[in-house]
Design a protein around this motif. Structure first.
Motif, mmCIF file in Angstrom:
data_model
loop_
_atom_site.group_PDB
_atom_site.id
_atom_site.type_symbol
_atom_site.label_atom_id
_atom_site.label_comp_id
_atom_site.label_asym_id
_atom_site.label_seq_id
_atom_site.Cartn_x
_atom_site.Cartn_y
_atom_site.Cartn_z
ATOM 1 N N ILE A 86 0.898 -1.156 0.000
ATOM 2 C CA ILE A 86 0.000 0.000 0.000
ATOM 3 C C ILE A 86 0.939 1.209 0.000
ATOM 4 C CG2 ILE A 86 -1.682 1.323 1.399
ATOM 5 C CD1 ILE A 86 -3.013 -1.205 0.498
ATOM 6 N N PRO A 87 0.719 2.205 -0.859
ATOM 7 C CA PRO A 87 1.681 3.316 -0.909
ATOM 8 C C PRO A 87 1.897 3.956 0.464
ATOM 9 C CG PRO A 87 0.119 3.465 -2.720
ATOM 10 C CD PRO A 87 -0.353 2.338 -1.850
ATOM 11 N N THR A 88 3.122 4.362 0.709
ATOM 12 C CA THR A 88 3.473 4.919 2.024
ATOM 13 C C THR A 88 2.668 6.179 2.354
ATOM 14 O OG1 THR A 88 5.314 5.937 0.869
ATOM 15 C CG2 THR A 88 5.812 4.026 2.223
ATOM 16 N N THR A 89 2.206 6.885 1.320
ATOM 17 C CA THR A 89 1.361 8.059 1.588
ATOM 18 C C THR A 89 0.096 7.640 2.339
ATOM 19 O OG1 THR A 89 0.734 7.745 -0.719
ATOM 20 C CG2 THR A 89 2.036 9.696 -0.205
ATOM 21 N N ASP A 90 -0.281 6.362 2.198
ATOM 22 C CA ASP A 90 -1.487 5.851 2.861
ATOM 23 C C ASP A 90 -1.161 4.889 4.004
ATOM 24 O OD1 ASP A 90 -3.363 7.059 0.916
ATOM 25 O OD2 ASP A 90 -2.271 5.772 -0.466
ATOM 26 N N TYR A 91 -0.079 4.130 3.847
ATOM 27 C CA TYR A 91 0.303 3.148 4.860
ATOM 28 C C TYR A 91 1.152 3.854 5.912
ATOM 29 C CZ TYR A 91 1.843 -1.320 6.831
ATOM 30 O OH TYR A 91 2.083 -2.378 7.680
ATOM 31 N N THR A 92 0.514 4.672 6.709
ATOM 32 C CA THR A 92 1.222 5.517 7.659
ATOM 33 C C THR A 92 0.214 5.976 8.703
ATOM 34 O OG1 THR A 92 2.778 7.388 7.695
ATOM 35 C CG2 THR A 92 0.815 7.686 6.370
ATOM 36 N N PHE A 93 0.682 6.330 9.882
ATOM 37 C CA PHE A 93 -0.259 6.824 10.899
ATOM 38 C C PHE A 93 -0.817 8.179 10.478
ATOM 39 C CE2 PHE A 93 2.036 4.136 14.199
ATOM 40 C CZ PHE A 93 0.935 3.333 14.459
ATOM 41 N N GLY A 94 -2.109 8.373 10.717
ATOM 42 C CA GLY A 94 -2.728 9.654 10.371
ATOM 43 C C GLY A 94 -3.274 10.382 11.585
ATOM 44 N N PHE A 95 -3.002 9.849 12.796
ATOM 45 C CA PHE A 95 -3.675 10.407 13.978
ATOM 46 C C PHE A 95 -3.060 11.709 14.488
ATOM 47 C CE2 PHE A 95 -0.500 7.434 15.729
ATOM 48 C CZ PHE A 95 0.114 8.216 16.699
ATOM 49 N N ASP A 96 -1.841 11.998 14.036
ATOM 50 C CA ASP A 96 -1.167 13.186 14.569
ATOM 51 C C ASP A 96 -0.517 13.963 13.416
ATOM 52 O OD1 ASP A 96 0.480 15.039 15.726
ATOM 53 O OD2 ASP A 96 1.536 13.630 17.047
ATOM 54 N N PRO A 97 -1.068 15.126 13.070
ATOM 55 C CA PRO A 97 -0.515 15.903 11.960
ATOM 56 C C PRO A 97 0.965 16.229 12.165
ATOM 57 C CG PRO A 97 -2.452 17.004 12.932
ATOM 58 C CD PRO A 97 -2.220 15.755 13.711
ATOM 59 N N ASP A 98 1.372 16.446 13.418
ATOM 60 C CA ASP A 98 2.787 16.779 13.662
ATOM 61 C C ASP A 98 3.707 15.605 13.350
ATOM 62 O OD1 ASP A 98 2.020 19.255 14.437
ATOM 63 O OD2 ASP A 98 1.977 18.781 16.582
ATOM 64 N N LEU A 99 3.210 14.394 13.656
ATOM 65 C CA LEU A 99 3.993 13.200 13.310
ATOM 66 C C LEU A 99 4.132 13.124 11.787
ATOM 67 C CD1 LEU A 99 5.304 10.397 13.891
ATOM 68 C CD2 LEU A 99 3.002 9.418 13.835
ATOM 69 N N GLU A 100 3.052 13.417 11.111
ATOM 70 C CA GLU A 100 3.099 13.347 9.642
ATOM 71 C C GLU A 100 4.104 14.346 9.074
ATOM 72 O OE1 GLU A 100 -0.279 12.649 7.058
ATOM 73 O OE2 GLU A 100 -1.508 12.394 8.849
ATOM 74 N N SER A 101 4.136 15.552 9.631
ATOM 75 C CA SER A 101 5.090 16.510 9.062
ATOM 76 C C SER A 101 6.520 16.227 9.512
ATOM 77 C CB SER A 101 4.708 17.971 9.333
ATOM 78 O OG SER A 101 3.933 18.090 10.475
ATOM 79 N N ALA A 102 6.663 15.454 10.593
ATOM 80 C CA ALA A 102 8.026 15.160 11.075
ATOM 81 C C ALA A 102 8.673 14.006 10.307
ATOM 82 C CB ALA A 102 7.987 14.825 12.561
ATOM 83 N N TRP A 103 7.891 13.286 9.514
ATOM 84 C CA TRP A 103 8.439 12.102 8.838
ATOM 85 C C TRP A 103 8.219 12.202 7.331
ATOM 86 C CZ3 TRP A 103 11.406 8.077 10.287
ATOM 87 C CH2 TRP A 103 11.530 7.022 9.393
ATOM 88 N N THR A 104 9.262 11.891 6.556
ATOM 89 C CA THR A 104 9.122 11.886 5.099
ATOM 90 C C THR A 104 9.484 10.511 4.573
ATOM 91 O OG1 THR A 104 9.825 14.181 5.096
ATOM 92 C CG2 THR A 104 9.833 13.067 2.968
ATOM 93 N N TRP A 105 8.571 9.911 3.838
ATOM 94 C CA TRP A 105 8.855 8.614 3.224
ATOM 95 C C TRP A 105 9.689 8.826 1.976
ATOM 96 C CZ3 TRP A 105 7.968 4.369 5.894
ATOM 97 C CH2 TRP A 105 6.944 4.346 6.849
ATOM 98 N N SER A 106 10.651 7.919 1.744
ATOM 99 C CA SER A 106 11.515 8.116 0.582
ATOM 100 C C SER A 106 10.952 7.458 -0.674
ATOM 101 C CB SER A 106 12.910 7.557 0.873
ATOM 102 O OG SER A 106 12.869 6.149 0.895
ATOM 103 N N GLU A 107 10.031 6.497 -0.507
ATOM 104 C CA GLU A 107 9.584 5.749 -1.683
ATOM 105 C C GLU A 107 8.074 5.567 -1.687
ATOM 106 O OE1 GLU A 107 12.530 2.506 -3.236
ATOM 107 O OE2 GLU A 107 12.293 2.209 -1.092
ATOM 108 N N LYS A 108 7.565 5.251 -2.868
ATOM 109 C CA LYS A 108 6.138 4.901 -3.010
ATOM 110 C C LYS A 108 5.837 3.672 -2.154
ATOM 111 C CE LYS A 108 3.164 3.201 -6.818
ATOM 112 N NZ LYS A 108 3.236 2.709 -8.217
ATOM 113 N N TYR A 109 6.680 2.648 -2.262
ATOM 114 C CA TYR A 109 6.565 1.449 -1.421
ATOM 115 C C TYR A 109 7.862 1.304 -0.635
ATOM 116 C CZ TYR A 109 2.657 0.371 -4.511
ATOM 117 O OH TYR A 109 1.477 0.438 -5.210
ATOM 118 N N ALA A 110 7.841 1.706 0.625
ATOM 119 C CA ALA A 110 9.081 1.683 1.408
ATOM 120 C C ALA A 110 9.516 0.244 1.685
ATOM 121 C CB ALA A 110 8.881 2.422 2.719
#
Ligand code: FAD
Length: 539
Positions: free
Chosen positions: A63-87
């Motif tokens: 599942i693309p990393t843009t979706d396969y990731t926690f969404g509960f905390d916007p700050d966590l999302e901005s603190a982490w950058t996935w390098s690939e479509k499928y990590a």
């Protein structure tokens, strides 16, 4: 532990959570935020779950990393950058370690600790949890975040313990990695782990022999940077994007196909297929037309296109035919995403052994014998899958009200209400349990939904002064029927898949996940809560 007059006995902690993967980590964070005391118990010596154990070459999410990731905390999302479509596995493991550090989770996790038993104490109204090593502990609530694909299936191949060379399991890969350079390697199994690892093992091995019992459908992942469109949508409206995932069919924002196969011309169908193959996502290939999961003729049209594609890549016609799945409808087993899988069989040092034509008779000291030939190896890799959905749950000796064990209760298949609880086992919660969307979805989304539902439930109970919760028998029976009905109108029950428990000898044949959709399921769970925990008995 102190006995108080008339009040329930005080446990060591409010909640014991088993498992420190995506689910256990978020559960702990959520519980702490609500002021509950919690301890997480985990067999491994670090966090990560699936991404701790599955370190085989090529292990990635599908599942693309843009979706396969926690969404509960916007700050966590901005603190982490996935390098690939499928990590790849190391990056997902780093992400979960990052999550553990960010929320300071490790201090409440007891690593290298296996939960062996759990017994409901009816008098004290708490769970007594036994661990190896001990001592165990008591908890008011017991949450199994033990994973749907965390217990490797036992090997059912005769003579497997005879082999004197190196033996590897994709699901328990050595942390230091494996160098196959110059080696003769046999790989047994062509599910997702096999399909991901075979092209990379082939790059190193001197000779590679792949033993295939069931071919699986696979399309190219086209891995690369994370999808630009999703990144832009998240940048402009993060909440809207995550909401669309929550209210989608499989937990990935995407409009469902509305036309049936018969409404499309052959050219239109081919164009849709080609576009989905070029996109390289499960969401795309599983939504070509509306009736591909329910109508055999509509599904055959996808199968034919898939077979044509395999035949156009694999040069040896016999190998190509063996690689074409004909024994199950497309989508009734989880399709795979690959990088050069079919192309690998054009390499001169790679051989496919079709076990439908020549079954394995035995593993020997030096290799594998089939009905037709004998193969010598330096190493054998087993990519033989998992005792999915129920393996980790019944792997613990769980005893509920009246001495009933969960294993006995589930002898003919799992019985739950919403996949969250089972009657007779008060205060036991299952995260992504059987009869919930779980493995049919983007599990990051399904895990978050369950964790949040359980956390809300415990807070609601505390506020209302309740100590125990379990489903009524009527609610559980009703959910079981609904679950079965949803599966029965699809093609899924026709397949010998792990969704059906068919990969594990002796496992009851029932469809293990809820196929009504992530959106419909969420609506039911929300309504149950809004209506004062409809179908549950609270005390
Ligand atoms: P897990 O990550 O499985 O963690 C469960 C933990 O519980 C494990 O660490 C285990 O050691 C521990 N545990 C179990 N029993 C006990 C016990 N008795 N005592 C103590 N500890 C115990 N899903 C997707 O949605 N998208 C993907 O792309 C995707 N790719 C996958 C690729 C692979 C190779 C595999 C195997 C699975 C994949 N999955 C994917 C499914 C994946 O399992 C989930 O996405 C997710 O990681 C599950 O998290 P979890 O915390 O529920 O369970």
């Amino acid at each position: 532990m102190a006995e108080t007059n008339g009040a329930p006995t005080q446990p060591d902690v409010d909640v014991v959570v088993v498992g420190a993967g995506f689910a256990g980590l978020y559960m702990l964070h959520k519980l702490r935020g609500l002021g509950f005391t919690a301890t997480v118990l985990e067999t491994a010596d670090d966090v990560g779950g699936t991404w701790y154990w599955n370190r085989y070459p090529g292990a990635r999410c599908d599942i693309p990393t843009t979706d396969y990731t926690f969404g509960f905390d916007p700050d966590l999302e901005s603190a982490w950058t996935w390098s690939e479509k499928y990590a790849a596995q190391p990056e997902i493991l780093r992400y979960l370690q990052f999550v553990a550090e960010r929320y300071d989770l490790r201090r409440d996790i007891r690593f290298s600790t296996k939960v062996t038993e759990a017994t409901w104490d009816e008098t004290a109204r708490l769970w007594r949890i036994g661990t190896d090593p001990g001592p165990g502990l008591t908890a008011r609530y017991y949450v199994m975040a033990t994973g749907c694909l965390s217990v490797p299936k036992d090997l059912d191949i005769p003579g497997a313990d005879r082999f004197r060379g190196d033996v590897y399991f994709t699901s328990r890969w050595p942390h230091e990695g494996v160098d196959f350079t110059g080696k003769r390697v046999g790989v047994v199994g062509t599910g997702s782990s096999g399909i991901q690892s075979i092209p990379l093992i082939a790059e190193q091995a001197a000779e590679l022999t792949v033993f295939q019992r069931t071919p699986n459908f696979s399309i190219p992942a086209h891995n690369g940077p994370p999808p630009q469109q999703s990144l832009e949508e998240i940048a402009t409206d993060r909440e809207g994007y995550r909401d669309r995932a929550k209210w989608s069919r499989i937990g990935v924002p995407r409009e469902p196909a509305t036309e049936t196969a018969a409404q499309l011309t052959p050219e239109e169908r081919k164009a849709r297929f080609d576009a989905a193959v070029a996109e390289g996502t499960l969401g795309g290939i599983l939504a070509l037309w509306a009736d591909m999961g329910t109508n055999p003729e509509a599904n055959d049209m996808v199968r034919d296109l898939m077979h044509d594609r395999i035949r156009s890549i694999v040069r040896d016609p016999e190998t190509a035919e063996s690689l074409c799945p004909k024994d199950h409808y497309f989508g009734t087993k989880r399709p795979c995403l690959d990088t050069g899988y079919y192309e690998t069989f054009n390499k001169p040092h790679v051989t496919l052994v079709d076990l439908r034509k020549q079954p394995i008779t035995t593993v020997t000291e030096t290799g594998i014998e089939t009905a037709e030939a004998s193969y010598e190896f330096d190493a054998i890799v087993y990519a033989t899958g998992f005792d999915a959905m129920t393996g980790a749950i019944v792997g613990v000796d769980i005893t509920g009200v009246g001495g009933q064990t969960l294993k006995d209760k589930w002898a003919d298949g799992p019985h739950t209400y919403l996949g969250l609880q089972s009657t007779g086992f008060p205060n036991l919660f299952l995260i992504t349990g059987p009869e919930s969307p779980s493995v049919l979805s983007n599990m990051a989304v399904s895990i978050e939904q369950h964790v949040e539902w359980v956390a809300d439930c415990l807070r609601d109970m505390r506020e209302a002064g309740f100590t125990t919760i379990e489903p009524t028998q009527t609610a559980e029976d009703g959910w079981g029927l609904h679950n079965g009905d949803c599966a029965a109108i699809t093609l899924h029950p026709t397949a010998n898949s792990w969704y059906m428990g068919a990969n594990v000898p002796g496992k009851p044949r029932v469809f293990l996940a809820y196929i009504g959709g992530v959106d419909a399921y969420r609506a039911v769970c929300d309504e149950v809560r809004e209506k004062g925990y409809l179908g549950f008995r609270l005390n």
